[in-house]
Design an enzyme around this catalytic site. Structure first.
Site, PDB file in Angstrom:
ATOM      1  N   HIS A 137      -3.335   7.287   2.114  1.00 20.25           N
ATOM      2  CA  HIS A 137      -3.685   5.963   1.594  1.00 20.25           C
ATOM      3  C   HIS A 137      -5.050   5.586   2.166  1.00 20.25           C
ATOM      4  CE1 HIS A 137      -3.797   1.847   0.529  1.00 20.25           C
ATOM      5  NE2 HIS A 137      -3.651   1.421   1.771  1.00 20.25           N
ATOM      6  N   ASN A 145      -9.947  -0.134  -0.894  1.00 20.10           N
ATOM      7  CA  ASN A 145      -8.492  -0.057  -0.871  1.00 20.10           C
ATOM      8  C   ASN A 145      -7.950  -0.631  -2.183  1.00 20.10           C
ATOM      9  OD1 ASN A 145      -5.768  -0.279  -0.445  1.00 20.10           O
ATOM     10  ND2 ASN A 145      -5.917  -1.259   1.564  1.00 20.10           N
ATOM     11  N   CYS A 151       0.809  -1.226   0.000  1.00 23.85           N
ATOM     12  CA  CYS A 151       0.000   0.000   0.000  1.00 23.85           C
ATOM     13  C   CYS A 151       0.841   1.275   0.000  1.00 23.85           C
ATOM     14  CB  CYS A 151      -0.960  -0.016   1.179  1.00 23.85           C
ATOM     15  SG  CYS A 151      -2.178  -1.331   1.030  1.00 23.85           S
TER      16      CYS A 151
HETATM   17  N1  COA Z   1     -18.640  -8.286   8.596  1.00 17.84           N
HETATM   18  C1  COA Z   1     -19.103  -8.495   9.828  1.00 17.84           C
HETATM   19  N2  COA Z   1     -18.292  -8.822  10.850  1.00 17.84           N
HETATM   20  C2  COA Z   1     -16.977  -8.937  10.593  1.00 17.84           C
HETATM   21  C3  COA Z   1     -16.439  -8.732   9.315  1.00 17.84           C
HETATM   22  C4  COA Z   1     -17.334  -8.400   8.292  1.00 17.84           C
HETATM   23  N3  COA Z   1     -16.924  -8.187   7.031  1.00 17.84           N
HETATM   24  N4  COA Z   1     -15.112  -8.918   9.369  1.00 17.84           N
HETATM   25  C5  COA Z   1     -14.812  -9.220  10.634  1.00 17.84           C
HETATM   26  N5  COA Z   1     -15.938  -9.248  11.386  1.00 17.84           N
HETATM   27  C6  COA Z   1     -16.071  -9.533  12.796  1.00 17.84           C
HETATM   28  C7  COA Z   1     -14.920 -10.343  13.349  1.00 17.84           C
HETATM   29  O1  COA Z   1     -15.135 -11.728  13.105  1.00 17.84           O
HETATM   30  C8  COA Z   1     -14.975 -10.012  14.802  1.00 17.84           C
HETATM   31  O2  COA Z   1     -15.976 -10.779  15.433  1.00 17.84           O
HETATM   32  P1  COA Z   1     -15.736 -11.385  16.908  1.00 17.84           P
HETATM   33  O3  COA Z   1     -15.580 -10.160  17.773  1.00 17.84           O
HETATM   34  O4  COA Z   1     -16.977 -12.143  17.135  1.00 17.84           O
HETATM   35  O5  COA Z   1     -14.496 -12.190  16.808  1.00 17.84           O
HETATM   36  C9  COA Z   1     -15.441  -8.557  14.813  1.00 17.84           C
HETATM   37  O6  COA Z   1     -16.037  -8.334  13.533  1.00 17.84           O
HETATM   38  C10 COA Z   1     -14.323  -7.581  15.022  1.00 17.84           C
HETATM   39  O7  COA Z   1     -13.225  -7.976  14.190  1.00 17.84           O
HETATM   40  P2  COA Z   1     -11.916  -7.142  14.095  1.00 17.84           P
HETATM   41  O8  COA Z   1     -10.969  -7.791  13.132  1.00 17.84           O
HETATM   42  O9  COA Z   1     -11.423  -6.814  15.457  1.00 17.84           O
HETATM   43  O10 COA Z   1     -12.510  -5.838  13.449  1.00 17.84           O
HETATM   44  P3  COA Z   1     -11.800  -4.467  13.252  1.00 17.84           P
HETATM   45  O11 COA Z   1     -12.563  -3.429  13.920  1.00 17.84           O
HETATM   46  O12 COA Z   1     -10.331  -4.560  13.521  1.00 17.84           O
HETATM   47  O13 COA Z   1     -11.976  -4.256  11.696  1.00 17.84           O
HETATM   48  C11 COA Z   1     -10.651  -4.422   9.729  1.00 17.84           C
HETATM   49  C12 COA Z   1     -11.407  -5.177  10.787  1.00 17.84           C
HETATM   50  C13 COA Z   1     -10.024  -5.415   8.765  1.00 17.84           C
HETATM   51  C14 COA Z   1     -11.603  -3.529   8.997  1.00 17.84           C
HETATM   52  C15 COA Z   1      -9.562  -3.577  10.405  1.00 17.84           C
HETATM   53  O14 COA Z   1      -8.828  -4.372  11.284  1.00 17.84           O
HETATM   54  C16 COA Z   1      -8.601  -2.942   9.468  1.00 17.84           C
HETATM   55  O15 COA Z   1      -8.956  -2.027   8.763  1.00 17.84           O
HETATM   56  N6  COA Z   1      -7.328  -3.362   9.504  1.00 17.84           N
HETATM   57  C17 COA Z   1      -6.247  -2.731   8.804  1.00 17.84           C
HETATM   58  C18 COA Z   1      -6.424  -2.649   7.347  1.00 17.84           C
HETATM   59  C19 COA Z   1      -5.191  -2.006   6.838  1.00 17.84           C
HETATM   60  O16 COA Z   1      -4.901  -0.895   7.181  1.00 17.84           O
HETATM   61  N7  COA Z   1      -4.423  -2.712   6.051  1.00 17.84           N
HETATM   62  C20 COA Z   1      -3.062  -2.305   5.850  1.00 17.84           C
HETATM   63  C21 COA Z   1      -2.842  -1.255   4.967  1.00 17.84           C
HETATM   64  S1  COA Z   1      -3.298  -1.816   3.440  1.00 17.84           S
END
Ligand code: COA
Length: 330
Positions: free
Chosen positions: A257, A287, A117
């Site tokens: 980004h 993204n 990214c």
């Molecule tokens: N829909 C519904 N629920 C979802 C889901 C979706 N698409 N994806 C994950 N969940 C659930 C998980 O299973 C978890 O459930 P649990 O609490 O029962 O285990 C809950 O939502 C929270 O998951 P978590 O991974 O902690 O969510 P989050 O708030 O961290 O959001 C991302 C997930 C991926 C959106 C976030 O972590 C993120 O943006 N990460 C970084 C992305 C990034 O910057 N990448 C690098 C640069 S490219």
């Protein structure tokens, strides 16, 4: 003296596939919902390149063609093409060579750059130094990613995030004080396993086993990546502001980004920036990895004024992160 040469962005081009993949359509593929995706990421829809015969090279070539039209320039006048991508058409040859052939840039030397990214930012840094060296006059810097080719559409934690697209800029020597002013780049390979496509390279060559284990898809540990991305993007953005004696009032635009709206908001807050000065199009494209920052520049180009102070900032797999401070020259 070569050190006195400055680089400027002289044109911006883009390519986005027509197909729109909405949150509602994803609700049919995995257990998720529009509300969760919007509130956790800021994404509403993303573009997908459906044609199986087209890939990152095609999108990069289309973005390049738009740049050439804008500058009224022939492809043969290009000296260098750098394509930032993690979804190259092939392991080799370079996607930049594929794009070169498509546009007929017969005098350019061409290579890919892999920084996930942060790819566009890294490529802009390399391209800028090629201009300031005095050896090259016209450098195309393009971010192009067909993320749908490595996304597992049964994994709800990643498939909602990514989209396909390409965008890029032409770098040329600046004719006044406007142009690329400063940059700060970082990498940290210690956490590489938290954001990775582990199959298909020399460590895990493609085999039935790598396919069965889904190793050709993106693997991401969302929480640690989120934490480091939020810290990394905010820290480096503040660092480049301090280094250049810029306050939140001085900065005209943050060009972040687009990985997650919450990461962008946190960065803008740390920079003391009014939300109206933050470029955000993650709602429309998700993204697109190396394409997010130049896609923002493209979408905002008609609102940008000569001399506007921009801070470009990114974080991605590797980890890689950085910021570039520039004065808009168009
Ligand atoms: N829909 C519904 N629920 C979802 C889901 C979706 N698409 N994806 C994950 N969940 C659930 C998980 O299973 C978890 O459930 P649990 O609490 O029962 O285990 C809950 O939502 C929270 O998951 P978590 O991974 O902690 O969510 P989050 O708030 O961290 O959001 C991302 C997930 C991926 C959106 C976030 O972590 C993120 O943006 N990460 C970084 C992305 C990034 O910057 N990448 C690098 C640069 S490219």
């Amino acid at each position: 003296m070569s050190s006195e040469i400055k680089a400027k962005i002289s044109a911006v081009g883009h390519y986005l596939p027509d197909y729109v993949l909405t949150n509602q359509e994803l609700e049919k593929l995995v257990e998720t919902n529009d509300e969760w995706i919007r509130t956790r990421t800021g994404i509403i829809e993303r573009r997908i390149l459906k044609d199986p015969d087209k890939a990152s090279g095609f999108m990069a070539a289309e973005a390049a063609r738009e740049i050439l039209r804008q500058r009224n320039m022939d492809a043969s006048e290009i000296d260098v093409i750098i394509v930032a991508t993690v979804t190259p058409d092939y392991m080799f040859p370079a996607t930049a060579c594929i794009a070169q052939s498509m546009i007929g840039a017969s005098n350019a030397f061409c290579f890919d750059l892999s920084a996930a990214c942060s790819g566009f930012l890294y490529a802009l840094e390399v391209g800028t130094n090629m201009i300031t060296s005095g050896q090259y006059k016209r450098v195309l810097v393009i971010g192009s990613d067909k993320m749908s080719s490595i996304v597992d559409y049964t994994d709800r934690s990643t498939c909602i995030l990514f989209g396909d697209g390409a965008a890029g800029v032409l770098l040329e020597p600046a004719d006044d004080e406007n142009g690329i002013v400063d940059s700060i780049m970082y990498s940290d390979g210690d956490m590489s396993s938290t954001l990775i496509q582990s199959g298909g390279g020399s460590r895990n060559p493609a085999s039935h086993d790598t396919v069965d284990k889904k190793m050709h898809y993106i693997y991401q540990e969302g929480r640690p990546v989120f934490k480091r991305a939020t810290e990394g993007m905010a820290d480096v953005s503040v660092e480049i502001m301090k280094k250049n004696q810029l306050s939140g009032d001085d900065v005209d635009w943050l060009v972040p980004h687009q990985a997650n709206l919450r990461i962008i908001d946190a960065t803008a807050r740390r920079m003391n920036l009014d939300p109206s000065k933050v470029m955000i199009n993650i709602d429309k494209y998700g993204n697109t990895t190396a394409a997010t920052i130049p896609l923002c520049l493209y979408d905002w180009k008609d609102r940008l004024k000569k001399g506007d102070k921009l801070v470009l900032s990114a974080f991605g797999g590797g980890y890689t992160w950085g910021a570039i401070y520039l004065k808009w020259a168009m």
